[in-house]
Structure formats: structure tokens, C-alpha cells
Design an enzyme around this catalytic site. Structure first.
Site, short mmCIF file in Angstrom:
data_model
loop_
_atom_site.label_atom_id
_atom_site.label_comp_id
_atom_site.label_asym_id
_atom_site.label_seq_id
_atom_site.Cartn_x
_atom_site.Cartn_y
_atom_site.Cartn_z
N SER A 1 0.84 -1.20 0.00
CA SER A 1 0.00 0.00 0.00
C SER A 1 0.88 1.25 0.00
O SER A 1 2.02 1.23 0.50
CB SER A 1 -0.91 0.02 1.24
OG SER A 1 -1.92 1.02 1.13
N TYR B 1 1.91 9.04 16.03
CA TYR B 1 2.68 8.93 14.79
C TYR B 1 4.02 9.66 14.92
O TYR B 1 5.06 9.15 14.49
CB TYR B 1 1.88 9.49 13.62
CG TYR B 1 2.45 9.17 12.27
CD1 TYR B 1 2.44 7.87 11.77
CD2 TYR B 1 3.02 10.17 11.48
CE1 TYR B 1 2.97 7.57 10.53
CE2 TYR B 1 3.56 9.88 10.23
CZ TYR B 1 3.53 8.58 9.76
OH TYR B 1 4.06 8.29 8.53
#
Length: 316
Positions: free
Chosen positions: A25, A165
Site C-alpha cells: 500500500s 505517529y
């Protein structure tokens, strides 16, 4: 530096064994397709066997002759050892490793469940660590090899609602920088860091989200092929660090974060509300942090980005 590979480099590239982690991906899949017509042998790694089948088909359509797939979760050190051992057993060597595996999480440190925060960090930090520990002894025996870690602009700054993140990318960057220092005794080994800005991949729709709003990448949004081009060029001509895009954008943000922290902190929250959080309401979700969703894995997200052929080349 000129973007074309000379004939000697092209001949060398055709015999390389390239291992790509997170190959199904976004940047990982774009990189696999980019290498398909250049590398002698591709080994694609992902958590999803179904998505790996689609990635293999895409690489073969792009010109790859030899494509192996391994369904492994590299947050498990045993899995990382296994995929490296299988690659060496099959091909005899590993020339290039590209670690692109990442999962995204939105939400404040208080709002995001601890297990989601931890999983986001594990994928980038421990995933990179486990793959590096497994493959570097192979590269040392070869006295050659290139390890490319895909980091982020958020490996150098922090942003509210993206603490998981940012933590994952700061930690990953520390691992990669340390590896650069610890491989100085082996001149044939290169450890490279790629720091993309905002890229049009599906990760934003796949992300864990505890903000109450759907998210999007902030402008300007670049095509993942831009990052893939930087990665393939690093495989030919390694450098310690490459930012995508080139230009003053990312360095300016980093400079503001470091030198003008009060101004940065005052502006970053409102800018996040304006550029990242949309009006679309969204219930809390762990996204694909714990489990992959093969149907949602593809190269591009749903946000406009310049066509790779129209965008200036990324220098390496």
C-alpha cells in the site's frame, strides 16, 4: 545530481535482490512497482497475504521477473528473522532493504487508547529495529548492502492530535541515525533516511482516529511515486538523508519548530484544524492499526496530487 542511472548502474541493478517491507500500500507499493523493471529479484513483505497477491501481480505487470511474497508482521522479531532467512535461502544475498511499514493514528495522547498508541509506535520503531537486526549481519558478510528507512517530516517536529505517529517517527529516526553511526566500520553498507512530507496514500483513511473528524493530508500533497523515485535513486547512489519534496518547505517547518517554539505551538493547532481535520464526522476507530484490511490497500489515496511526470524530480 542528474536523475538518470548510467549504464553501469543499470546493469548492476538488474541483479539486485530487493526486500520491501510494507509493500502492499502507499509508498511501499509504489516503491515495489518502481523497482519491478529495475531489480533482478523482488521480495515483498506485508501483514496481508491477499494484498500481497495483488502487489505481486502489479509488479509482474510492471516488468518484474522474480517476485516472492512473505506474509509477516515485523513487529515480531522472530518474523523478521524468518523473512530474512527465507530471502537468503532463496536468493543467496540481500542487496537493498526498504522499510516502509507504518500505521497512522490521530487523537490526543489522552484520548487515544494506550494499546493503539503503542501499536503505532511498535510498527515504525520495533519493525525497523527487528528488520535491521536480522539483515545487517547478512550485509556485513557481503560487505555490501543498502538499508533505506522511510521516515517522515513528523520525525523532526510534533503536531497536536498526531502524538502517536510523531513518537513512532522520532523513535524510528533515532534507530536509523544510530545505525548510520554503527555501520561506519563497514564502508560497503549504507543506511539511508527518506523523509516525505504530505503524500497521497490511503494511510489517512486507514488510520486510527479518535478526533471525531475524518482527516486528510495537508496541502501540498505529492504523489507516492515521487517518494518511490527518491528510494530507487538511493539504491543506486546512497545518501544519508533525502527530504521529499526538495526545497524550503520541510526545512522551514523544522527550523520554526526548533528556533521559534512558542510561535510554532501557537500556529500548529489552528493549522491542523484548517488543513487536516475535515467537517466529516467520524466515530472512534482503531483503523488498520491492529489488523490489515486488504480491500483498502492501494498506491493512491483520494486526494489530488501532481502527476509524477509533471512533478520535478527528487534529487538524491
Amino acid at each position: 545530481m542528474h536523475s538518470l542511472v548510467n549504464p553501469k548502474e543499470a546493469r548492476a541493478a538488474t541483479g539486485r535482490v530487493v526486500l520491501i517491507v510494507g509493500a502492499t500500500s502507499g509508498i511501499g507499493l509504489a516503491t515495489a512497482v518502481a523497482f519491478a523493471g529495475r531489480a533482478g529479484k523482488l521480495v515483498l513483505v506485508s501483514r496481508s497475504p491477499e494484498a500481497l497477491d495483488a502487489a505481486e501481480a502489479a509488479c509482474r505487470r510492471a516488468g518484474a521477473d522474480t517476485v516472492d511474497t512473505l506474509a509477516e508482521d515485523v513487529t515480531d522479531p522472530v518474523a523478521a528473522d524468518r523473512l530474512v532467512a527465507r530471502t537468503v535461502e532463496r536468493h543467496g544475498r540481500i542487496d537493498v532493504v526498504v522499510h516502509t511499514a507504518a500505521v497512522m493514528g490521530y487523537g490526543s495522547v489522552e484520548a487515544m487508547p494506550a494499546e493503539v498508541f503503542t501499536a503505532v509506535v511498535d510498527t515504525a520503531v520495533h519493525g525497523t529495529l527487528h528488520v535491521a537486526r536480522a539483515v545487517l549481519p547478512v550485509m556485513r558478510r557481503q560487505h555490501a548492502g543498502t538499508f533505506i528507512g522511510v521516515n517522515s517530516l513528523l520525525g523532526s517536529v510534533t503536531v497536536p492530535q498526531m502524538g502517536a505517529y510523531a513518537t513512532s517517527k522520532w523513535g524510528q529516526r533515532a534507530v536509523l541515525r544510530t545505525l548510520q553511526q554503527e555501520t561506519r566500520d563497514e564502508p560497503g553498507i549504507s543506511v539511508c533516511i527518506v523523509s516525505p512530507g504530505s503524500i497521497n496514500t490511503p494511510i489517512y483513511d486507514q488510520a486510527a482516529n479518535y478526533t471525531g473528524h475524518a482527516t486528510r493530508p495537508p496541502w501540498p500533497v505529492l504523489a507516492p511515486e515521487r517518494v518511490a523515485a527518491a528510494i530507487t535513486r538511493l539504491a543506486d547512489r546512497p545518501r544519508r538523508h533525502v527530504s521529499v519534496p526538495i526545497g524550503p518547505g520541510n526545512p522551514l517547518i523544522i527550523t520554526g519548530f526548533r528556533l521559534l517554539p512558542r510561535l510554532y505551538d501557537r500556529l500548529v493547532g489552528p493549522l491542523l484544524q484548517l488543513a487536516v481535520l475535515t467537517r466529516e464526522r467520524l466515530r472512534p476507530t482503531p483503523g488498520t492499526v491492529h489488523h490489515p484490511e486488504p480491500a483498502r490497500e492501494r498506491i493512491h489515496g483520494r486526494w489530488p496530487a501532481p502527476h509524477p511526470a509533471e512533478a520535478p524530480a527528487v534529487r538524491s
